[in-house]
Design an enzyme around this catalytic site. Structure first.
Site, PDB file in Angstrom:
ATOM      1  N   THR B  17      -0.209   0.898   7.492  1.00 48.84           N
ATOM      2  CA  THR B  17      -1.310   1.287   8.380  1.00 48.84           C
ATOM      3  C   THR B  17      -2.295   2.243   7.708  1.00 48.84           C
ATOM      4  OG1 THR B  17       0.057   3.054   9.289  1.00 48.84           O
ATOM      5  CG2 THR B  17       0.046   0.969  10.500  1.00 48.84           C
ATOM      6  N   GLY B  18      -1.970   2.713   6.508  1.00 44.39           N
ATOM      7  CA  GLY B  18      -2.910   3.585   5.795  1.00 44.39           C
ATOM      8  C   GLY B  18      -4.080   2.767   5.264  1.00 44.39           C
ATOM      9  N   LYS B  43       4.174   4.223  14.067  1.00 40.56           N
ATOM     10  CA  LYS B  43       3.167   3.183  14.374  1.00 40.56           C
ATOM     11  C   LYS B  43       3.827   1.855  14.742  1.00 40.56           C
ATOM     12  CE  LYS B  43      -0.594   5.645  13.291  1.00 40.56           C
ATOM     13  NZ  LYS B  43      -1.236   5.655  11.986  1.00 40.56           N
ATOM     14  N   GLU B  98       1.118   7.523  -7.192  1.00 40.93           N
ATOM     15  CA  GLU B  98       1.190   8.426  -8.337  1.00 40.93           C
ATOM     16  C   GLU B  98       1.482   9.836  -7.826  1.00 40.93           C
ATOM     17  OE1 GLU B  98      -2.630   7.995 -10.296  1.00 40.93           O
ATOM     18  OE2 GLU B  98      -3.745   8.342  -8.458  1.00 40.93           O
ATOM     19  N   TYR B 159      -3.996  -5.080 -16.861  1.00 34.04           N
ATOM     20  CA  TYR B 159      -5.100  -5.957 -16.438  1.00 34.04           C
ATOM     21  C   TYR B 159      -5.910  -6.372 -17.666  1.00 34.04           C
ATOM     22  CZ  TYR B 159      -4.360  -2.959 -12.248  1.00 34.04           C
ATOM     23  OH  TYR B 159      -3.840  -2.214 -11.227  1.00 34.04           O
ATOM     24  N   GLU B 209       2.544   3.343 -24.806  1.00 31.11           N
ATOM     25  CA  GLU B 209       1.651   4.465 -25.067  1.00 31.11           C
ATOM     26  C   GLU B 209       2.418   5.601 -25.705  1.00 31.11           C
ATOM     27  OE1 GLU B 209       0.307   4.913 -20.985  1.00 31.11           O
ATOM     28  OE2 GLU B 209       1.429   6.773 -20.797  1.00 31.11           O
ATOM     29  N   HIS B 247      -0.698  11.302 -17.782  1.00 30.66           N
ATOM     30  CA  HIS B 247       0.694  10.862 -17.745  1.00 30.66           C
ATOM     31  C   HIS B 247       1.495  11.949 -18.448  1.00 30.66           C
ATOM     32  CE1 HIS B 247      -0.546   6.322 -18.010  1.00 30.66           C
ATOM     33  NE2 HIS B 247      -0.956   6.893 -16.901  1.00 30.66           N
TER      34      HIS B 247
END
Lengths: 379, 290
Positions: B17-18, B43, B98, B159, B209, B247
């Site tokens: 619902t957010g 909700k 996050e 992506y 990374e 990060h």
């Protein structure tokens, strides 16, 4: 957030860890006053948020007011590893029979807290870890069950530390672990943990780095995380809720993810120099990108900007409106290249183009950086 | 087929619902994901995108038969929701948010491992099996069906790699975001194993990374157990050591976790180390991957 030694030392002491007598000074007069109360000889330690201060000349000792004045004057006008020294810690210089190391950190791979101890504490602990790994022992803690003292005793046994020191060191490790959990630390460390000639223990340094993601629920316990950031642009980044790191180049960067931002810097660095790292995380709005433009433009001598964003969780078409509004209001003349793909990409390109931004629709950041290089070279 | 999910996987959205939960539910349904309901405490009884909203996960599982869940729950409430979800019997959890405290993540990981639940994140874009299903926030336009697997620590770079491959007419069997935090719920090696065992994957790309030891451990796995070609890209060469880059996992600690160290470990393991994302297309072509 990394705490200063004097802040961490107060926390350690409040949790029952024995810490050297000390006081903070921001001037030579204050240092003289603190030393007078503690009694000579004393140590003077630069309060900068960077490791290996001892090796970088940030720690001195003084056995008289004259020596102290000279050392304090010298430290307070110096930089340690690029950080200006604004405060020094004046602490008792204890007579030390042996230097130990104890610390707790997060083991990234196993996802468990790990307690580390060594019989060879002091400035060269990292070298010891490389050359004499047998002098360092560690033990992992079940995050749900928590720490119990038997684990510290097992750790100390591996190091051959026992007898009269066993219970005292176990107590220090237990308290340090409490600091680790209560303050949601990524690292807590005492180096060195001094063994005194009378067999007592004394923490001669205090390291505490807190998980930024836990700051909001720790807030009342802690100093302001924003005001301690020295660099004005990095401080502004914290204020608006983005990660900004100042670099020494002249190509600005706005990216919508840390990995994408780091890769963009690496690619820019093939031919040019990045002026900054900026990563928005998942909270892009028109207002946020307006502020990001303002932040990136704070850097003097900027030659161009790369905007590299994806519309996954972020509404990039909203963000584009903020960028274009900033360009119009501030009459920005330097070239801007935007690569923006994902949800609402066509709408985003239209908005960027309406602000005179060069839009690159190839998914490879390399192509966007090539376009940027052409534009900068053409100036 | 693809790993972990297919178009039969029944998914609930926690925090549906957010604002973000509702938008992403729309995109997931649009892609063909079988989203069957949502959960937001307080909700229950309402609907989002025509889907029923429940107050608790157990009820949602009983009513909808869901076996997977994706989180758009605010970070402070994730630990609680995660434990609830495992207790309700869900077997695949994607934790998108996050800024979840590491203390919480350690407890989540511990519980998931103990209960045999496969979880991705935190700070993950989720998983996408092109043409079949996506659980999470990956933007559909960049992906194409095919036989290359991608595992990425960074969401946005997953992506980028999928986009570059698709542009070169190389499709993906599945794209998995493993999460960018210093502690993640499932390590790189465990995802690599799924791709090695997947009959629909012919090659794998690791997008890593600076920081941590995920890639070094993966190199060991490649040597011992991988038969399929593997390429890797490690970002962060230009990142100043010790400076925080969003990060925490990207903090360089001592000599471990450096870009050079990771590249050396992977190269030694026979992995093709890519100097730039754009080189991935040539690698795929060289191995006849499609």
């Amino acid at each position: 957030m990394r705490l200063h030694e004097f802040e961490a030392a107060d926390i350690f002491e409040s949790m029952g860890i024995p810490v050297a007598r000390r006081g903070v000074a921001s001037s030579v007069q204050e240092a003289v006053h603190v030393a007078g109360e503690i009694g000579y000889p004393v140590m003077l330690k630069a309060q900068v948020l960077v490791g290996s201060r001892g090796l970088a000349g940030g720690i001195k000792s003084a056995s008289s007011p004259e020596e102290l004045k000279a050392a304090a004057e010298q430290l307070l006008t110096s930089e340690v590893n690029g950080f200006p020294v604004r405060k020094i810690l004046v602490a008792e210089k204890a007579e030390i029979a042996k230097e130990l190391y104890v610390g707790v950190t997060v083991h990234g791979y196993t996802g468990r807290p790990v307690i580390v101890a060594s019989t060879e504490g002091g400035m060269h602990i990292e070298e010891t870890a490389r050359t004499s790994p047998e002098k360092i022992a560690s033990i992992q803690v079940d995050p749900t069950v928590g720490f119990y003292p038997y684990q510290a005793r097992a750790l100390l046994r591996k190091l051959g530390l026992g007898h009269n020191l066993l219970n005292a060191i176990t107590d220090v490790i237990a308290q340090l672990y409490k600091v680790f959990t209560r303050f949601e630390a990524l690292i807590v460390e005492i180096n060195p943990l001094a063994v005194l000639p009378n067999g007592g223990l004394l923490a001669v340094d205090a390291v505490l780095e807190i998980d930024d993601s836990a700051l909001s629920r720790l807030r009342p316990l802690l100093p302001d995380p924003v005001e301690r950031v020295e660099n004005p642009r990095e401080r502004r980044g914290k204020e608006i809720g983005v990660t900004y790191v100042d670099l020494d180049g002249d190509i600005g960067l706005i990216s919508s993810g840390a990995g994408l931002g780091m890769a963009s810097m690496d690619i820019i660095a093939h031919t040019m120099k990045p002026a900054n790292f900026l990563e928005t995380g998942g909270g892009i709005t028109a207002d946020l990108l307006y502020k990001c433009m303002d932040l990136v433009m704070m850097k003097p001598g900027l030659r161009a900007i790369l905007i590299n964003v994806y519309g996954g969780i972020n509404p990039i078409h909203e963000g584009a409106k903020g960028v274009v509004r900033y360009i119009r209001e501030h009459n920005v003349r330097i070239p801007i290249v935007a690569k923006a793909l994902g949800n609402h990409q066509e709408e985003t390109w239209e908005i960027f183009r309406s602000g005179g931004i060069h839009v690159v629709i190839d998914p490879a950041t390399e192509r966007a950086v090539e376009r940027l290089f052409e534009l900068v070279g053409a100036e | 087929m693809g790993i972990l999910v297919d178009n039969e996987t029944r998914v609930i959205v926690q925090g549906i619902t957010g604002r973000i939960g509702a938008v992403q539910t729309h995109w997931m349904l649009d892609y063909g994901t079988r989203v069957v309901g949502g959960v937001t405490p307080g909700k229950g009884g309402s609907t989002v995108e025509g889907l029923p909203v429940f107050d608790n996960v157990e009820q949602a599982v009983r009513e909808t038969g869901a076996t997977a869940s994706v989180f758009f729950v605010p970070a402070p409430f994730v630990l609680d929701a995660f434990l609830e979800t495992i207790d309700a019997g869900i077997k695949l959890i994607v934790v998108v948010p996050e800024h979840i405290p590491v203390n919480d993540v350690m407890k989540m990981r511990d519980y998931a491992v103990a209960k045999g639940v496969f979880a991705l994140g935190p700070t993950t874009p989720g998983i996408l099996v092109p043409g079949k299903s996506k659980i999470g926030i990956m933007p559909a336009s960049l992906f194409a069906p095919g036989r290359v697997g991608i595992i990425s620590r960074s969401g946005t770079l997953s992506y980028e790699f999928a986009g570059i491959l698709s542009e070169s007419h190389v499709g993906q069997s599945a794209v998995v975001g493993m999460g960018a935090d210093p502690v993640v719920l499932t390590n790189l090696t465990d995802i690599l194993r799924l791709f090695e065992e997947d009959p629909d994957t012919d090659g794998v790309i690791i997008v890593g990374e600076v920081g941590g030891e995920q890639e070094e451990r993966a190199a060991g796995f490649v040597v011992e157990q991988m038969t399929k070609p593997v390429a890797a890209y490690i970002c962060g060469r230009y990142s100043p050591p010790g400076k925080r880059m969003g990060h925490a996992g990207a903090i360089v600690r001592g000599s471990t976790g450096t870009v050079e160290g990771k590249q050396a470990a992977l190269g030694w393991a026979g992995v093709e180390v890519l100097e730039s994302p754009v080189h991935v297309a040539a690698w795929a072509k060289a191995h006849c991957l499609r």
